[in-house]
Design a protein around this motif. Structure first.
Motif, PDB file in Angstrom:
ATOM      1  N   LEU A 149       0.834  -1.203   0.000  1.00 34.27           N
ATOM      2  CA  LEU A 149       0.000   0.000   0.000  1.00 34.27           C
ATOM      3  C   LEU A 149       0.869   1.254   0.000  1.00 34.27           C
ATOM      4  N   TRP A 249     -15.553  -0.546   7.593  1.00 35.42           N
ATOM      5  CA  TRP A 249     -14.985  -1.542   6.666  1.00 35.42           C
ATOM      6  C   TRP A 249     -14.654  -2.839   7.356  1.00 35.42           C
TER       7      TRP A 249
ATOM      8  N   LEU B  74      -5.793  -2.253  -2.780  1.00 35.75           N
ATOM      9  CA  LEU B  74      -6.800  -1.245  -2.439  1.00 35.75           C
ATOM     10  C   LEU B  74      -6.715  -0.972  -0.956  1.00 35.75           C
ATOM     11  N   PRO B  76      -8.251  -1.058   2.391  1.00 39.51           N
ATOM     12  CA  PRO B  76      -9.422  -1.800   2.896  1.00 39.51           C
ATOM     13  C   PRO B  76     -10.438  -0.895   3.573  1.00 39.51           C
ATOM     14  N   TRP B  77      -9.977   0.284   4.059  1.00 35.83           N
ATOM     15  CA  TRP B  77     -10.877   1.179   4.800  1.00 35.83           C
ATOM     16  C   TRP B  77     -11.509   2.226   3.910  1.00 35.83           C
ATOM     17  N   TYR B 118     -16.967  -1.905   0.283  1.00 36.92           N
ATOM     18  CA  TYR B 118     -15.566  -1.972   0.682  1.00 36.92           C
ATOM     19  C   TYR B 118     -14.887  -3.133  -0.057  1.00 36.92           C
ATOM     20  N   PRO B 119     -13.568  -3.060  -0.225  1.00 38.29           N
ATOM     21  CA  PRO B 119     -12.880  -4.093  -1.014  1.00 38.29           C
ATOM     22  C   PRO B 119     -13.214  -5.524  -0.601  1.00 38.29           C
ATOM     23  N   HIS B 120     -13.344  -5.785   0.723  1.00 38.72           N
ATOM     24  CA  HIS B 120     -13.584  -7.175   1.116  1.00 38.72           C
ATOM     25  C   HIS B 120     -14.963  -7.658   0.698  1.00 38.72           C
ATOM     26  N   ARG B 127     -12.308  -6.222  -7.724  1.00 40.70           N
ATOM     27  CA  ARG B 127     -11.227  -5.480  -7.068  1.00 40.70           C
ATOM     28  C   ARG B 127     -10.198  -5.026  -8.094  1.00 40.70           C
TER      29      ARG B 127
END
Lengths: 258, 237
Positions: A149, A249, B74, B76-77, B118-120, B127
């Motif tokens: 990241l 999330w 990505l 995640p948040w 969200y990504p998950h 994704r």
């Protein structure tokens, strides 16, 4: 949802069974040595009616949150910076370990020399006791940020400030939460200890001290029960909803990955 | 225009790339093939400026490079649209601008309804679409693609290849496309460079035609068979 309801049910059953066991044991001994849960509840009601309970809870809560807040602020920021700068990390790590090794009781004795027993001494003690936990979590969290990241953010020419607010802090928060929960628990315990040892005239520690002097065992149990209830309330009514709010999330997320 | 002259790189005395000369013009798509470990990713990192080569010269006249990694990478948040807008936010675009560009890309990439997820909560293919959207959002003139579909299963891969081909044609963006899959390289690239196993050297340069919209698979297989003698040294077994 079904699983959550079941967990709640088992949890309540556990508490109920513990209370029943306590009651059965208490019946074997004279009430002045081991009070029953009913005696303790009666004592709590009496303290409540006197008005002593609410004011003591308010005083100790303010001290706890002040010390805890300071520890989170100082420990969080220094942990983040130490996580970003390896030399600082290597310099601070042994210092923090040393601080962590000092027993809270010793801290209180020193704090009493330096600070006012009725206000700043408990706050100081709580801050010093909780700070290493938060520092360590912030440090580890910062170091554990996904390198991929960071590389991604570098490629997109992310400014330093946005790197902290959008990449490091959200990651850190999820790392910090368990530390916040255990830190808050420690803060309450140290608050009580500090108030008791310092001979504070106010707060729950003072109430506990007074109950001890008059050999009122039910009163002592009542104060302890109040601390436990407060801790549970803080965790479940404040910290957990806060976590859900700050980390939408994480909802319904199983394990790591992603 | 991106030009590399005599570029080589070594990690701790261990050479991974040697004598790379290449030239990539505006709107051109250059596919780079080779086995894993032949320095393909290092080549991209040099092109993006992430690392400086230990030897040789790199001249990069492209002004807005964007990167798509093998993993989506990505946040995640952040939701899908926020992830797409990440590069815009980094460039200082207003919130309204971020939202506008992200919505258009979500539409274009077939992510309708996923904007606020969200990504998950997304599938692997979705994704990777978001990651592609994040790169396209900054309107790049150079796309650096590091095996972007390597982790997807074959059906999804074909979909994504088609989507990427269309997007590259639509936007006239130059691309450096790294893959170990020769058919994928033939499908996407205007030109192909094959690298030898480590340290990676260029062993073949093959100009390719545009992949036709109809009978694309037949064209790809025909071309792979035709160029195989030239590039087979990249895949010793």
């Amino acid at each position: 949802m079904g699983r959550r309801t079941a967990a709640l049910g088992w949890g309540l059953l556990g508490i109920g069974a513990s209370l029943a066991l306590w009651h059965l044991i208490a019946l074997q001994y004279p009430p002045w040595a081991v009070p029953t849960p009913v005696d303790v509840a009666r004592e709590m009601v009496r303290l409540w009616r006197q008005g002593a309970l609410l004011s003591a809870v308010a005083v100790t809560t303010v001290r706890t949150l002040a010390g805890f807040g300071l520890a989170v602020l100082l420990g969080g920021v220094s942990g983040l910076i130490a996580g970003l700068l390896p030399p600082l990390r290597q310099a601070l790590a042994p210092v923090v370990t040393a601080i962590q090794g000092v027993p809270p009781v010793a801290l209180i004795i020193v704090a009493l020399l330096w600070f006012d027993a009725n206000s700043s001494a408990p706050v100081f003690t709580i801050t010093v006791a909780v700070l290493p936990i938060i520092f360590a979590a912030a440090l580890e969290g910062t170091r554990a940020v996904d390198r991929g990241l960071i590389e991604m953010a570098t490629v997109f020419r992310t400014p330093r400030r946005m790197l902290v607010t959008d990449v490091y802090l959200p990651h850190l928060l999820s790392y910090l939460f368990p530390a916040l929960v255990s830190g808050l628990g420690l803060a309450w315990k140290v608050a009580l200890l500090a108030e008791l040892m310092a001979g504070s005239r106010t707060g729950m520690g003072a109430g506990l001290g007074a109950a001890r002097v008059s050999l009122n065992v039910a009163g002592m149990f009542a104060w302890i029960a109040v601390v436990v209830i407060l801790l549970l309330a803080m965790e479940n009514l404040l910290l957990r909803p806060l976590k859900r709010r700050l980390e939408p999330w994480q909802r319904g997320r199983e394990g790591g990955g992603g | 225009m991106l030009t590399m002259t005599g570029v080589g790189h070594a990690y701790g005395g261990h050479p991974v790339l040697a004598d790379i000369d290449l030239r990539l013009g505006p709107g051109q798509v250059l596919a780079i093939v080779g086995r894993s470990g032949c320095g393909k990713t290092t080549l991209l990192q040099i092109a993006s400026g992430l690392i400086a080569p230990s030897r040789g010269r790199v001249e990069n006249r492209f002004r807005r490079p964007a990167y798509v990694f093998q993993e989506p990478r990505l946040l995640p948040w952040r939701t899908a649209w926020q992830n797409i807008a990440f590069g815009l936010k980094a460039a200082g675009a207003s919130a309204a601008e971020q939202r506008r560009v992200a919505s258009a890309l979500i539409e274009r990439l077939g992510l309708a309804g996923a904007a606020d997820k969200y990504p998950h909560e997304l599938s692997g293919g979705m994704r990777q679409r978001v990651a592609l959207g994040r790169a396209l959002a900054i309107e790049p003139d150079l796309l650096l693609l590091d095996e972007p579909f390597g982790a997807l299963d074959p059906g999804l891969r074909a979909d994504m290849q088609r989507l990427l081909l269309d997007l590259l044609a639509e936007r006239q963006v130059a691309a450096l496309f790294v893959t170990h899959d020769l058919t994928e390289a033939v499908r996407i690239g205007d030109e192909l460079i094959a690298l030898s196993p480590a340290p990676g050297r260029i062993i073949a340069r093959v100009p390719l035609g545009r992949t036709p919209r109809t009978d694309a698979d037949a064209y790809v297989h025909r071309t792979v068979a035709a160029i195989w003698p030239q590039v087979s040294a990249a895949y010793p077994d």
